[in-house]
Design an enzyme around this catalytic site. Structure first.
Site, PDB file in Angstrom:
ATOM      1  N   THR A   1       0.823  -1.218   0.000  1.00  0.00           N
ATOM      2  CA  THR A   1       0.000   0.000   0.000  1.00  0.00           C
ATOM      3  C   THR A   1       0.846   1.254   0.000  1.00  0.00           C
ATOM      4  O   THR A   1       0.380   2.313  -0.450  1.00  0.00           O
ATOM      5  CB  THR A   1      -0.935   0.013   1.218  1.00  0.00           C
ATOM      6  OG1 THR A   1      -0.166  -0.188   2.410  1.00  0.00           O
ATOM      7  CG2 THR A   1      -1.973  -1.092   1.110  1.00  0.00           C
ATOM      8  N   CYS A   2       2.084   1.154   0.504  1.00  0.00           N
ATOM      9  CA  CYS A   2       2.919   2.346   0.516  1.00  0.00           C
ATOM     10  C   CYS A   2       3.282   2.786  -0.897  1.00  0.00           C
ATOM     11  O   CYS A   2       3.603   3.945  -1.137  1.00  0.00           O
ATOM     12  CB  CYS A   2       4.179   2.095   1.324  1.00  0.00           C
ATOM     13  SG  CYS A   2       5.147   0.694   0.752  1.00  0.00           S
ATOM     14  N   MET A   3       3.230   1.834  -1.861  1.00  0.00           N
ATOM     15  CA  MET A   3       3.537   2.157  -3.254  1.00  0.00           C
ATOM     16  C   MET A   3       2.320   2.024  -4.161  1.00  0.00           C
ATOM     17  O   MET A   3       2.441   2.097  -5.366  1.00  0.00           O
ATOM     18  CB  MET A   3       4.653   1.237  -3.759  1.00  0.00           C
ATOM     19  CG  MET A   3       5.988   1.426  -3.066  1.00  0.00           C
ATOM     20  SD  MET A   3       7.274   0.366  -3.708  1.00  0.00           S
ATOM     21  CE  MET A   3       6.711  -1.246  -3.175  1.00  0.00           C
TER      22      MET A   3
END
Length: 1030
Positions: A997-999
């Site tokens: 989710t960070c990317m």
């Protein structure tokens, strides 16, 4: 002997300038002048001494003569006039001649004699004719002598009362029936001598006015003690009787009195006495009921404001003459205008006088009953320039809705002049322009002087000024012909817009009306304006506001040619009008946009200005410190929502960039137990400073087994944390928030009974919501609009109440439209609070338990009840929530949006996920490309998902269940689909999709069938296994 010197004569040169002879000449001239001045001064001194001695000798001789005449008078007629009979008042008697000669008002003995004379006069008049008493049988032959004696006798009687006013001050308002009192005898004798039926009436009253009789009356009335103001007088006093006869003489058609200097007139001398009508209640009725008010108020209107210096200021610095005249005229106007037959021809003069005097009055500001909350309604008043508090209350009371002054004033001026219906499409007539200019100038000055809460209720709900002014504005706009109100505005540039004055008055009144208008009136009954007119109104006001903000300069250039202004009103300057119009237009259009958001009556684009959508405007607004950025601050609705979101996003980016250096040095990491999510977050994050909150925060979760969950927080875990903590903290089960019948959230007024640290928690939750908006994280939190308004530091009104308490709203509407006498319902200005079974009664106003709700004050009661429930009860929670929120989101940023738009900033659109938009803004890696068969299967599966599953998928890959406000084009970083698994290995049926989710990355194995892809994807997005799948 031999001569040894130089035989030639040498010429001497004087280097000192002028010759000695010239200097001597100047000295001589100066000495001569000085001698001449000395001789002149000596002659003047001798002449003055001679005149003083002559005057002194004359006065001394006169006093000796008076003393001799007084002595002869007493010996002839008795010291107490015991030897006076009816014949003594005749033309042939020396009785009056001697009395008028020796009388001295500074001698108590003379006043005692005069009182006896007046007593005898009144006694003889009861049994005979006044004319025959003074003139005998043939009045015409002795008329000059009789008139002279009557004039002098009336004047010395008033002088006597004036001289003794301080000794008699507690008795000056006694009834005419108290004939034994000396001052009553003196004043009743004057009343007898100036009876309108007498042949000398006009000459005697004219003489008294020339002798400044009103100055004497001013001194007498002013001597009445302040505590006598509210005395109840059963009968008319002798003082009032004389005043009635003197003042009412001007209304006599036979009057031929010479003109009186305005400085000594009734208007300036008596109307400038503080609380005149409180001292003389019977005179107030006479003044209001006949032609007196018309004559004297017109007299003031003629010499104001050019002759404002005629008003005396001799009583007190805190009771200036102009303020006293204003208070007395307004109080009398309440009586005058209550009679329809008098109203129409006197309203114009009353408005003219009030406008000039209000313009000179210092600004009166409202003070809140509850000083710690600016949401509360103003209860008291405070004056900056030391105006007497009682005088101030008298002025304020005149505009109270109970007096109906504004109602009578506006309706009287508009009746027969200005229509409230759009029946005549032609431009306004001269009479209409004069009426509109007069009332608008008066109201503009009043708005600049008095608290709006005092005057607006009567204007908005007791008059037809809103439809009347709208009709005027509409006709002028359609005919493209605006009048110039140069008579009132100072200075008025020749190119100033004609709509400035009526619009600056119309906007605040209609804005105030919308505070208490209910949905049925607005949408169904279409009061006060039809929905069709509202659409036209929005377009006209928007055009006017844009012209003021973008085209017309803010300040008038000194070199700009201006039209003359005869009234010279300080508060009617062109810059003041522009400022008032800008604020009024902006606030009214904001309110109309709020109504339009609830139930549209016009297209949302009608509020936008076409010029505000240009790239040039947007770029200037983003830069800041430009005219475009100022427009966005004052009137953000002129720009479409998407443009304002771009500006908001740019502001966020600039803020993040400015704090980047601080963030690089400090990076906060926290371990949060899922079982104690809120408590752990509060204990750790609430300690962060404003700078720390703006920086990156990294979170690792600890599951129920005490094991730290897998995954490195590159931003995605924090997104998940934000969604989970906001869901937990704002859950109604936790007790900090409650839910309305519409299932939207608002602070629990009784939160203090649930949590000891409830205010600290509200501040923490405010910073959490601010952090979510700061990071662009959308959270699914439906807030009540009346709570979102607190983020803008706005107050809520009646139309916001249905969401909170629909039953109370219905009851208030019942009171608002009740046709009977509301006092019969036995309602008082109190409200009962009920939280968790605890009931307590609270006053809405000081003394509210004793204040009954009536038809006159019901609007105020409704406003106070709505204010209490929507603003006052949650003031502490709202203030602390806002304190935390503004650590990350400044007020000027959030002010760009209305409450409905703020909800979109918080939660995004409620519409389903736009799969096509996501597909257009997706990157691919690991062998996938837009036309790959697995990718086609994925998009088909996503389109077949329900709305809930689509949101779960979006949260699975981005950490947030809602997409960016402006579409996936603004998702950062772009959504990417990567092929998962070992290259060359075709069997991946047992693997689940995973994400980073960070990317914003989806790791998708190459499934063989669409059914298999759908099954695995549904399992993954519904597993709720935290980041263990990553």
């Amino acid at each position: 002997m031999f001569f040894s010197g130089d035989p030639t004569s040498r010429k001497r040169v004087d280097l000192g300038g002028r010759s000695n002879k010239e200097r001597d000449r100047q000295v001589l001239l100066e000495q001569t002048r000085e001698e001449r001045r000395r001789r002149l001064a000596l002659r003047l001194q001798n002449s003055s001494a001679t005149k003083i001695q002559k005057c002194f000798r004359g006065r001394k001789a006169f006093e000796l003569a008076r003393s001799e005449v007084r002595k002869n008078f007493c010996s002839t007629f008795g010291e107490h006039c015991q030897r006076v009979d009816r014949n003594c008042f005749g033309n042939n008697s020396d009785f009056l001649r001697q009395l008028l000669f020796f009388f001295n008002a500074s001698k108590d003995s003379d006043i005692a004699i005069l009182s006896q004379v007046c007593s005898l006069l009144l006694q003889y008049v009861k049994h005979g004719d006044v004319v025959s008493l003074f003139a005998g049988v043939d009045y015409s032959s002795v008329e000059p002598v009789v008139i002279h004696r009557v004039k002098r006798l009336a004047l010395i009687c008033v002088h006597a009362v004036h001289q003794k006013r301080h000794d008699w001050n507690n008795q000056l308002l006694m009834s005419v029936q108290s004939t034994s009192m000396p001052f009553v005898q003196l004043l009743e004798a004057v009343a007898c001598l100036i009876n309108p039926k007498l042949p000398w009436n006009c000459k005697v009253v004219g003489y008294l006015q020339q002798k400044k009789i009103y100055c004497l009356f001013r001194g007498i009335i002013s001597a009445v003690p302040q505590n006598a103001r509210n005395m109840e007088h059963c009968d008319i006093s002798a003082l009032e009787h004389v005043l009635m006869l003197t003042a009412s003489h001007v209304g006599d058609s036979q009057c031929c009195c010479p003109a009186v200097d305005p400085r000594w007139s009734f208007s300036s001398q008596l109307l400038s006495i503080p609380f005149l009508w409180h001292r003389l209640p019977h005179f107030k009725k006479v003044f209001s009921a006949n032609g007196l008010s018309k004559y004297y108020i017109h007299q003031i209107a003629c010499y104001l404001p050019s002759r404002a210096d005629v008003l005396p200021n001799d009583i007190s610095a805190k009771q200036p003459g102009y303020a006293c005249v204003l208070a007395n005229v307004l109080e009398a106007a309440t009586w005058i205008l209550s009679e329809p037959k008098f109203a129409s021809d006197r309203a114009a003069d009353i408005i003219a006088v009030s406008t000039s005097l209000l313009d000179a009055l210092p600004t009166i500001t409202s003070a809140t009953e509850r000083a710690d909350d600016d949401d509360d309604m103003a209860m008291d008043v405070d004056v900056k320039d030391e105006l007497d508090i009682d005088l101030q209350k008298q002025i304020m009371a005149a505009f109270d809705s109970n007096t109906k002054l504004l109602e009578h004033l506006v309706n009287a001026l508009f009746t027969g002049t200005l229509s409230t219906n759009y029946s005549d499409p032609s431009g306004p007539s001269d009479a209409e322009v004069e009426a509109v200019g007069s009332i608008c100038a008066f109201l503009h000055v009043m708005f600049s002087t008095l608290p709006l809460d005092v005057t607006m209720t009567a204007l908005a709900y007791r008059t037809d000024i809103v439809p009347a002014l709208w009709n005027f504005i509409k006709r002028c706009h359609e005919n493209q012909r605006w009048p110039y109100f140069s008579k009132y505005i100072s200075p008025l540039p020749v190119d100033a817009p004609g709509w400035l004055l009526p619009v600056s008055v119309f906007c605040p009144i209609y804005k105030y009306m919308l505070k208490i208008v209910d949905n049925e009136e607005f949408y169904e009954q279409e009061k006060p304006l039809s929905l069709k007119d509202l659409k036209a109104l929005v377009l006209i006001l928007k055009q006017a506001l844009w012209q003021l903000l973008w085209i017309i300069p803010s300040h008038t250039s000194p070199s700009q040619k201006a039209l003359p202004n005869p009234l010279g009103l300080k508060k009617m300057s062109i810059d003041s009008l522009k400022s008032q119009a800008r604020i009024g237009l902006s606030e009214l259009l904001t309110q109309l946009q709020d109504w339009n958001s609830r139930l549209p009556f016009t297209a949302e684009s009608d509020f936008y200005s076409q010029e505000a959508t240009s790239e040039n405007f947007v770029s200037q607004a983003i830069l800041g410190n430009t005219r475009a950025s100022e427009i966005i601050k004052l009137a953000p609705f002129l720009a479409p929502f998407t443009i304002r979101v771009k500006i908001f996003t740019s502001q966020l980016a600039n803020s993040k960039q400015s704090t980047a250096s601080h963030s690089a040095l400090t990076r906060h990491r926290f371990k949060i137990r899922r079982s104690r999510l809120l408590e752990d977050a509060f204990d750790q994050l609430s300690l962060l400073s404003e700078e720390d909150l703006k920086g990156p925060i990294r979170v690792s979760f600890v599951n129920e087994h005490g094991v730290e969950e897998a995954g490195i927080d590159g931003g995605g875990i924090f997104k998940d944390f934000m969604e989970n903590i906001t869901r937990a903290a704002f859950d109604v089960q936790y007790g900090l928030f409650k839910e309305t019948v519409d299932h939207v959230l608002y602070p629990n007024p009784g939160s203090g009974l649930v949590h000891e640290q409830h205010l600290q928690y509200f501040q923490f939750l405010g910073s959490l919501l601010g952090k979510a908006m700061y990071e662009g994280i959308l959270v699914d939190l439906p807030f009540a609009t009346f709570f979102l308004s607190k983020l803008k530091e706005k107050s809520n009104f009646l139309n916001d109440l249905p969401s909170l308490d629909p039953e109370l709203y219905r009851h208030l509407l019942f009171l608002k439209h009740y046709k009977g006498d509301l006092s019969d319902l036995e309602l008082y200005f109190v409200i009962v609070n009920n939280e968790y079974g605890e009931q307590n009664e609270e006053e809405l106003l000081p003394g509210g338990r004793e204040m009954r709700v009536t038809n006159q004050n019901v609007i105020t009661f409704i406003h106070l009840v709505a204010n209490h429930r929507l603003n006052y009860q949650i003031r502490g929670q709202g203030r602390h929530f806002l304190r935390g929120f503004q650590k990350l989101i400044p007020k000027e940023w959030i002010d760009m949006f209305n409450e409905h738009e703020i909800q979109l900033l918080i939660s995004g659109s409620l519409e389903s996920l736009d799969i096509d938009d996501l597909r257009l803004n997706t990157n691919y890696s690991g062998g996938y490309h837009p036309d790959h068969e697995i990718i086609d299967m994925l998009w088909e599966v996503l389109k077949s998902f329900s709305s809930d599953n689509q949101k779960k998928f979006l949260k699975f890959v981005t950490g947030c269940s809602r997409g960016p406000l402006l579409g996936f084009e603004y998702l950062d970083p772009k959504f990417c689909i990567q092929r998962a698994g070992v290259p060359g290995l075709e069997e991946h049926g047992d693997r689940l999709p995973t994400s980073a989710t960070c990317m914003n990355l989806l790791k998708l194995p190459p499934y063989r069938t669409k059914e298999q892809l759908q099954t695995k994807l549904l399992y993954a997005i519904n597993s709720e296994a935290g980041f263990d799948l990553s």
